[in-house]
Design a protein around this motif. Structure first.
Motif, PDB file in Angstrom:
ATOM      1  N   MET A  14     -35.463  -5.343  48.567  1.00 29.49           N
ATOM      2  CA  MET A  14     -35.073  -4.591  47.377  1.00 29.49           C
ATOM      3  C   MET A  14     -36.289  -4.202  46.540  1.00 29.49           C
ATOM      4  SD  MET A  14     -32.522  -3.303  45.775  1.00 29.49           S
ATOM      5  CE  MET A  14     -32.124  -2.651  44.175  1.00 29.49           C
ATOM      6  N   THR A  15     -37.227  -5.127  46.401  1.00 25.51           N
ATOM      7  CA  THR A  15     -38.427  -4.807  45.617  1.00 25.51           C
ATOM      8  C   THR A  15     -39.254  -3.728  46.298  1.00 25.51           C
ATOM      9  OG1 THR A  15     -39.602  -6.630  46.682  1.00 25.51           O
ATOM     10  CG2 THR A  15     -38.512  -7.097  44.592  1.00 25.51           C
ATOM     11  N   PHE A  16     -39.343  -3.771  47.622  1.00 21.66           N
ATOM     12  CA  PHE A  16     -40.091  -2.745  48.336  1.00 21.66           C
ATOM     13  C   PHE A  16     -39.391  -1.392  48.207  1.00 21.66           C
ATOM     14  CE2 PHE A  16     -41.230  -0.304  52.123  1.00 21.66           C
ATOM     15  CZ  PHE A  16     -42.615  -0.340  52.034  1.00 21.66           C
ATOM     16  N   PHE A  17     -38.065  -1.390  48.173  1.00 18.70           N
ATOM     17  CA  PHE A  17     -37.319  -0.151  47.984  1.00 18.70           C
ATOM     18  C   PHE A  17     -37.613   0.439  46.612  1.00 18.70           C
ATOM     19  CE2 PHE A  17     -33.373   2.022  46.649  1.00 18.70           C
ATOM     20  CZ  PHE A  17     -33.339   3.013  47.630  1.00 18.70           C
ATOM     21  N   HIS A  18     -37.690  -0.413  45.599  1.00 18.08           N
ATOM     22  CA  HIS A  18     -38.040   0.044  44.253  1.00 18.08           C
ATOM     23  C   HIS A  18     -39.454   0.599  44.232  1.00 18.08           C
ATOM     24  CE1 HIS A  18     -38.485   0.317  39.992  1.00 18.08           C
ATOM     25  NE2 HIS A  18     -39.272  -0.730  39.885  1.00 18.08           N
ATOM     26  N   PHE A  19     -40.368  -0.068  44.908  1.00 20.47           N
ATOM     27  CA  PHE A  19     -41.745   0.423  44.984  1.00 20.47           C
ATOM     28  C   PHE A  19     -41.796   1.775  45.688  1.00 20.47           C
ATOM     29  CE2 PHE A  19     -45.588   0.666  47.697  1.00 20.47           C
ATOM     30  CZ  PHE A  19     -46.539   0.814  46.703  1.00 20.47           C
ATOM     31  N   GLY A  20     -41.035   1.923  46.771  1.00 21.93           N
ATOM     32  CA  GLY A  20     -40.999   3.198  47.487  1.00 21.93           C
ATOM     33  C   GLY A  20     -40.448   4.319  46.630  1.00 21.93           C
ATOM     34  N   ASN A  21     -39.419   4.030  45.843  1.00 28.54           N
ATOM     35  CA  ASN A  21     -38.868   5.044  44.948  1.00 28.54           C
ATOM     36  C   ASN A  21     -39.895   5.486  43.905  1.00 28.54           C
ATOM     37  OD1 ASN A  21     -36.337   5.201  46.112  1.00 28.54           O
ATOM     38  ND2 ASN A  21     -35.468   3.588  44.832  1.00 28.54           N
ATOM     39  N   CYS A  22     -40.616   4.528  43.351  1.00 24.99           N
ATOM     40  CA  CYS A  22     -41.622   4.853  42.331  1.00 24.99           C
ATOM     41  C   CYS A  22     -42.754   5.682  42.927  1.00 24.99           C
ATOM     42  CB  CYS A  22     -42.167   3.575  41.703  1.00 24.99           C
ATOM     43  SG  CYS A  22     -40.977   2.657  40.706  1.00 24.99           S
ATOM     44  N   VAL A  23     -43.194   5.310  44.116  1.00 22.34           N
ATOM     45  CA  VAL A  23     -44.260   6.063  44.779  1.00 22.34           C
ATOM     46  C   VAL A  23     -43.796   7.478  45.109  1.00 22.34           C
ATOM     47  CG1 VAL A  23     -45.673   6.207  46.874  1.00 22.34           C
ATOM     48  CG2 VAL A  23     -45.429   4.027  45.676  1.00 22.34           C
ATOM     49  N   ALA A  51     -44.499  -2.726  40.602  1.00 27.19           N
ATOM     50  CA  ALA A  51     -43.230  -2.245  41.149  1.00 27.19           C
ATOM     51  C   ALA A  51     -42.737  -3.092  42.304  1.00 27.19           C
ATOM     52  CB  ALA A  51     -43.373  -0.783  41.591  1.00 27.19           C
ATOM     53  N   ARG A  52     -43.616  -3.882  42.900  1.00 26.99           N
ATOM     54  CA  ARG A  52     -43.191  -4.769  43.985  1.00 26.99           C
ATOM     55  C   ARG A  52     -42.833  -6.156  43.468  1.00 26.99           C
ATOM     56  NH1 ARG A  52     -46.523  -6.239  47.871  1.00 26.99           N
ATOM     57  NH2 ARG A  52     -48.352  -6.150  46.520  1.00 26.99           N
ATOM     58  N   GLY A  53     -42.701  -6.275  42.138  1.00 26.00           N
ATOM     59  CA  GLY A  53     -42.365  -7.569  41.548  1.00 26.00           C
ATOM     60  C   GLY A  53     -40.944  -7.993  41.869  1.00 26.00           C
ATOM     61  N   ILE A  54     -40.623  -9.182  41.437  1.00 32.15           N
ATOM     62  CA  ILE A  54     -39.315  -9.747  41.741  1.00 32.15           C
ATOM     63  C   ILE A  54     -38.220  -9.032  40.967  1.00 32.15           C
ATOM     64  CG2 ILE A  54     -37.925 -11.848  41.653  1.00 32.15           C
ATOM     65  CD1 ILE A  54     -40.454 -13.458  41.985  1.00 32.15           C
ATOM     66  N   GLU A  55     -38.477  -8.688  39.705  1.00 33.59           N
ATOM     67  CA  GLU A  55     -37.467  -8.091  38.853  1.00 33.59           C
ATOM     68  C   GLU A  55     -37.686  -6.587  38.721  1.00 33.59           C
ATOM     69  OE1 GLU A  55     -37.417 -10.037  35.141  1.00 33.59           O
ATOM     70  OE2 GLU A  55     -36.810 -11.990  35.945  1.00 33.59           O
ATOM     71  N   PHE A  56     -36.585  -5.857  38.625  1.00 40.73           N
ATOM     72  CA  PHE A  56     -36.629  -4.416  38.406  1.00 40.73           C
ATOM     73  C   PHE A  56     -37.037  -4.137  36.964  1.00 40.73           C
ATOM     74  CE2 PHE A  56     -34.522  -0.619  36.805  1.00 40.73           C
ATOM     75  CZ  PHE A  56     -34.946   0.338  37.712  1.00 40.73           C
ATOM     76  N   ASP A  57     -37.881  -3.121  36.778  1.00 44.40           N
ATOM     77  CA  ASP A  57     -38.330  -2.765  35.435  1.00 44.40           C
ATOM     78  C   ASP A  57     -38.379  -1.242  35.333  1.00 44.40           C
ATOM     79  OD1 ASP A  57     -39.538  -2.474  32.945  1.00 44.40           O
ATOM     80  OD2 ASP A  57     -40.713  -4.302  33.201  1.00 44.40           O
ATOM     81  N   TRP A  58     -37.751  -0.722  34.292  1.00 42.90           N
ATOM     82  CA  TRP A  58     -37.695   0.730  34.102  1.00 42.90           C
ATOM     83  C   TRP A  58     -39.056   1.332  33.781  1.00 42.90           C
ATOM     84  CZ3 TRP A  58     -34.138   4.128  35.369  1.00 42.90           C
ATOM     85  CH2 TRP A  58     -32.823   3.714  35.546  1.00 42.90           C
ATOM     86  N   LYS A  59     -40.001   0.512  33.352  1.00 46.69           N
ATOM     87  CA  LYS A  59     -41.283   1.075  32.935  1.00 46.69           C
ATOM     88  C   LYS A  59     -42.034   1.720  34.089  1.00 46.69           C
ATOM     89  CE  LYS A  59     -44.228  -3.061  33.321  1.00 46.69           C
ATOM     90  NZ  LYS A  59     -45.093  -4.001  32.569  1.00 46.69           N
ATOM     91  N   TYR A  60     -41.763   1.295  35.329  1.00 47.21           N
ATOM     92  CA  TYR A  60     -42.434   1.898  36.471  1.00 47.21           C
ATOM     93  C   TYR A  60     -41.793   3.235  36.843  1.00 47.21           C
ATOM     94  CZ  TYR A  60     -44.408  -2.728  36.644  1.00 47.21           C
ATOM     95  OH  TYR A  60     -45.048  -3.899  36.305  1.00 47.21           O
ATOM     96  N   ILE A  61     -40.487   3.373  36.617  1.00 43.16           N
ATOM     97  CA  ILE A  61     -39.857   4.680  36.748  1.00 43.16           C
ATOM     98  C   ILE A  61     -40.403   5.626  35.685  1.00 43.16           C
ATOM     99  CG2 ILE A  61     -37.667   5.926  36.707  1.00 43.16           C
ATOM    100  CD1 ILE A  61     -37.881   4.141  39.090  1.00 43.16           C
ATOM    101  N   LEU A  62     -40.566   5.102  34.474  1.00 42.30           N
ATOM    102  CA  LEU A  62     -41.149   5.877  33.382  1.00 42.30           C
ATOM    103  C   LEU A  62     -42.571   6.312  33.727  1.00 42.30           C
ATOM    104  CD1 LEU A  62     -40.815   6.801  30.366  1.00 42.30           C
ATOM    105  CD2 LEU A  62     -41.890   4.643  29.749  1.00 42.30           C
ATOM    106  N   MET A  63     -43.339   5.412  34.322  1.00 41.80           N
ATOM    107  CA  MET A  63     -44.700   5.723  34.728  1.00 41.80           C
ATOM    108  C   MET A  63     -44.730   6.832  35.777  1.00 41.80           C
ATOM    109  SD  MET A  63     -47.552   3.076  36.244  1.00 41.80           S
ATOM    110  CE  MET A  63     -47.169   1.921  34.929  1.00 41.80           C
ATOM    111  N   SER A  64     -43.756   6.817  36.674  1.00 45.28           N
ATOM    112  CA  SER A  64     -43.676   7.836  37.715  1.00 45.28           C
ATOM    113  C   SER A  64     -43.374   9.209  37.127  1.00 45.28           C
ATOM    114  CB  SER A  64     -42.607   7.456  38.742  1.00 45.28           C
ATOM    115  OG  SER A  64     -42.888   6.201  39.337  1.00 45.28           O
TER     116      SER A  64
END
Length: 230
Positions: free
Chosen positions: A1-10, A125-138
């Motif tokens: 799940m964390t890698f999926f979040h990282f992939g979305n941000c990238v 973005a590969r952290g354990i918890e989801f954080d909106w700030k990385y979507i904001l950064m993207s």
């Protein structure tokens, strides 16, 4: 799940850059090397800015949480070096034609994206918890791409000898606004208390207004050139 979040941000950060590169005509003219040289010019310019800031603008004694407007203004003047760097890229590296400001801005924006966004995304973005700030950064990286394209277009317009005299103050004012945007952002944060998403919206609206005015001037010059040709 964390890698999926990282992939979305990238994907949100980098895919728009690829789309702009391919759809702007740069890919057809094999401008990748020009963009890479522009990226190298960005790195050199930032190094020079860091040296100037460290030498002439030491840390002030302003209390934490307060805004030193005069100090921030003086530091923002160093950002005018970016305009000089973009002008150098477009005149010495990016070649000829109206697409050279696209090559300069793409290389400039991509280098900034890699240097300022890749490591935070990779670590956070590969952290354990989801954080909106990385979507904001993207999303912020997409706004920065448009901002750099507008800035490069304005520098290119100012360098044109056929720019109407009445439009020179407009172009110079827009260049000043783009250079002092970080100071404007800091004032909005401290004076108005804008939140993260509201601040992103303000940046997007500022970039949109600047881009529309620059695009109008650019299209007007293109029509004028075409009419004079025929």
């Amino acid at each position: 799940m964390t890698f999926f979040h990282f992939g979305n941000c990238v994907a949100l950060s980098y895919v728009p850059y690829v789309i702009v590169y391919r759809c702007s005509g740069l890919a057809e003219y094999s401008a990748f090397w020009k963009c890479a040289q522009a990226a190298a010019a960005y790195l050199f310019t930032q190094l020079c800015k860091m040296l100037v800031l460290a030498t002439f603008f030491p840390a002030s004694d302003v209390p934490t949480g307060s805004l030193d407007v005069v100090g921030e203004f003086m530091k923002s003047t160093v950002d005018l070096t970016d305009l000089v760097g973009l002008y150098f890229v477009m005149t010495k590296i990016a070649g000829k034609g109206q697409l050279k400001f696209m090559a300069a801005s793409m290389g400039w924006a991509t280098a900034e994206l890699i240097m300022t966004k890749f490591l935070p995304l990779w670590v956070g973005a590969r952290g354990i918890e989801f954080d909106w700030k990385y979507i904001l950064m993207s999303f912020d990286s997409n706004v920065s791409l448009v901002h750099h394209i507008c800035t490069a277009m304005l520098v290119w317009l100012y360098s044109r000898s056929d720019l109407q005299k009445s439009l020179v103050p407009v172009v110079l004012s827009l260049l000043a606004l783009t250079s002092f945007r970080p100071l404007i952002v800091e004032i909005l944060i401290h004076a108005v208390g804008l939140g993260s998403w509201t601040l992103l919206l303000a940046k997007a609206l500022f970039t949109l207004c600047t881009g529309l005015i620059a695009l109008q001037i650019y299209l007007g010059m293109s029509v004028q050139t075409a009419n004079s040709y025929y």
